[in-house]
Design an enzyme around this catalytic site. Sequence first.
Site, mmCIF file in Angstrom:
data_model
loop_
_atom_site.group_PDB
_atom_site.id
_atom_site.type_symbol
_atom_site.label_atom_id
_atom_site.label_comp_id
_atom_site.label_asym_id
_atom_site.label_seq_id
_atom_site.Cartn_x
_atom_site.Cartn_y
_atom_site.Cartn_z
ATOM 1 N N ARG A 164 0.860 -1.172 0.000
ATOM 2 C CA ARG A 164 0.000 0.000 0.000
ATOM 3 C C ARG A 164 0.902 1.230 0.000
ATOM 4 O O ARG A 164 2.021 1.189 0.522
ATOM 5 C CB ARG A 164 -0.903 0.025 1.239
ATOM 6 C CG ARG A 164 -1.797 -1.206 1.384
ATOM 7 C CD ARG A 164 -2.580 -1.146 2.697
ATOM 8 N NE ARG A 164 -3.482 -2.286 2.848
ATOM 9 C CZ ARG A 164 -3.158 -3.424 3.472
ATOM 10 N NH1 ARG A 164 -1.951 -3.574 3.995
ATOM 11 N NH2 ARG A 164 -4.039 -4.410 3.568
ATOM 12 N N LYS A 187 -2.033 -2.700 8.116
ATOM 13 C CA LYS A 187 -3.222 -2.272 8.851
ATOM 14 C C LYS A 187 -3.274 -2.945 10.215
ATOM 15 O O LYS A 187 -2.929 -4.113 10.361
ATOM 16 C CB LYS A 187 -4.482 -2.606 8.047
ATOM 17 C CG LYS A 187 -4.664 -1.744 6.807
ATOM 18 C CD LYS A 187 -5.992 -2.032 6.135
ATOM 19 C CE LYS A 187 -6.239 -1.106 4.953
ATOM 20 N NZ LYS A 187 -7.537 -1.373 4.302
ATOM 21 N N HIS A 255 -2.481 2.808 -5.839
ATOM 22 C CA HIS A 255 -3.073 1.559 -5.344
ATOM 23 C C HIS A 255 -3.296 0.566 -6.483
ATOM 24 O O HIS A 255 -3.298 -0.656 -6.256
ATOM 25 C CB HIS A 255 -4.393 1.841 -4.629
ATOM 26 C CG HIS A 255 -4.763 0.799 -3.616
ATOM 27 N ND1 HIS A 255 -4.028 0.575 -2.463
ATOM 28 C CD2 HIS A 255 -5.776 -0.100 -3.577
ATOM 29 C CE1 HIS A 255 -4.575 -0.414 -1.780
ATOM 30 N NE2 HIS A 255 -5.637 -0.837 -2.425
ATOM 31 N N ARG A 258 -0.549 -1.891 -6.704
ATOM 32 C CA ARG A 258 -0.702 -3.024 -5.768
ATOM 33 C C ARG A 258 -1.671 -4.051 -6.352
ATOM 34 O O ARG A 258 -1.423 -5.261 -6.290
ATOM 35 C CB ARG A 258 -1.196 -2.492 -4.424
ATOM 36 C CG ARG A 258 -1.597 -3.558 -3.403
ATOM 37 C CD ARG A 258 -1.934 -2.850 -2.096
ATOM 38 N NE ARG A 258 -2.782 -3.641 -1.221
ATOM 39 C CZ ARG A 258 -2.338 -4.485 -0.286
ATOM 40 N NH1 ARG A 258 -1.042 -4.678 -0.154
ATOM 41 N NH2 ARG A 258 -3.177 -5.135 0.497
ATOM 42 N N HIS A 281 -3.375 -9.406 3.716
ATOM 43 C CA HIS A 281 -4.818 -9.513 3.940
ATOM 44 C C HIS A 281 -5.096 -10.412 5.142
ATOM 45 O O HIS A 281 -4.522 -11.501 5.253
ATOM 46 C CB HIS A 281 -5.506 -10.113 2.709
ATOM 47 C CG HIS A 281 -5.610 -9.155 1.563
ATOM 48 N ND1 HIS A 281 -5.843 -9.559 0.263
ATOM 49 C CD2 HIS A 281 -5.528 -7.791 1.513
ATOM 50 C CE1 HIS A 281 -5.888 -8.501 -0.522
ATOM 51 N NE2 HIS A 281 -5.704 -7.425 0.210
ATOM 52 N N TYR A 290 -9.204 -11.297 -6.585
ATOM 53 C CA TYR A 290 -8.288 -11.257 -7.735
ATOM 54 C C TYR A 290 -8.492 -12.446 -8.675
ATOM 55 O O TYR A 290 -8.107 -12.382 -9.835
ATOM 56 C CB TYR A 290 -6.839 -11.184 -7.244
ATOM 57 C CG TYR A 290 -6.546 -9.864 -6.586
ATOM 58 C CD1 TYR A 290 -6.417 -8.706 -7.340
ATOM 59 C CD2 TYR A 290 -6.456 -9.760 -5.199
ATOM 60 C CE1 TYR A 290 -6.188 -7.483 -6.733
ATOM 61 C CE2 TYR A 290 -6.225 -8.546 -4.582
ATOM 62 C CZ TYR A 290 -6.083 -7.411 -5.364
ATOM 63 O OH TYR A 290 -5.874 -6.195 -4.759
#
Length: 309
Positions: A164, A187, A255, A258, A281, A290
Amino acid sequence: MMALTVHSKEVGKWREMWLDELSSLRRLSEQTLIAYDRDLDQLLQFLVNHLGEPVHTKHLQNLTPTDWRAFLAYRRANGAKNRSIARSLSALKSFYKFLAKEGWATPDSLNAIRAPKNDQSLPKALTAIDAKRMIEDGGMLDDEPWIAARDIAVMALCYGGGLRIAEALALTPSDFDGNDALRITGKGGKTRMVPIIKPIYAAIEDYQRKCPFQPGPKDALFRGARGGPLRARLVQLKMQKLRSAFGLPASATPHALRHSFATHLLGAGGDLRAIQELLGHASLSTTQIYTKVDSAHLMEAYLKAHPRS
């Protein structure tokens, strides 16, 4: 922050205590805290108009499912999509759980409201050729060689490592594990190790050689023109200029690099679990989108090339 006429001092106190708890105990990122605070602000702004007076704790205690549905209708009327509304409800449930723990309100009426299903839009990846071009020619619009090298290194990390933009800009010299991997803080403060392929490492080394500033081990690696930490907005503006120069769509953002990393890895036979780890994730279901991107690309190629299409 909101004007005092929107809510009472008591509500303002609960608001600040809630945000402090999210920051200190749950260690949510600054961006998430800003989003959650904005979600609560939207509720309070709605209630001022809905109730005709500043919001007090008693109002928060007495909201009914009808009130919540009116709030959701208000959000939709102002252009909010399902994903935004679902996140807003999640933030507000968090706030009400905090109030319940403090003995001031219960989340019962809010829990009766179901979050809408997300509008699942597929990530828009660049082609491999365009992604490579963005990186190789990423410094073409800069007069300063070190700034050109910096922008190339940042974009190389987003595409070559799946980072990110905030993760790339948060990197410090101490995050390098030799020249083989990077320690990434993602995150929720979660860390992961991301391997560095030689072209990425070479781009970072080139930037470090040319950069006139020497950050300390714990300082941000990427610096702005005046020596402060590089801001994401500057990278976004650079990508905007490159889009114009290369004739690329508006979806070609930092982004998107990514997204391109994940899509191209999957298209080349990459393992979905491994891609999940590389992206950071928490859930495999987030990464599975994806597979739909790759299927969409395959169908597009089929329809263009098959003689019976």
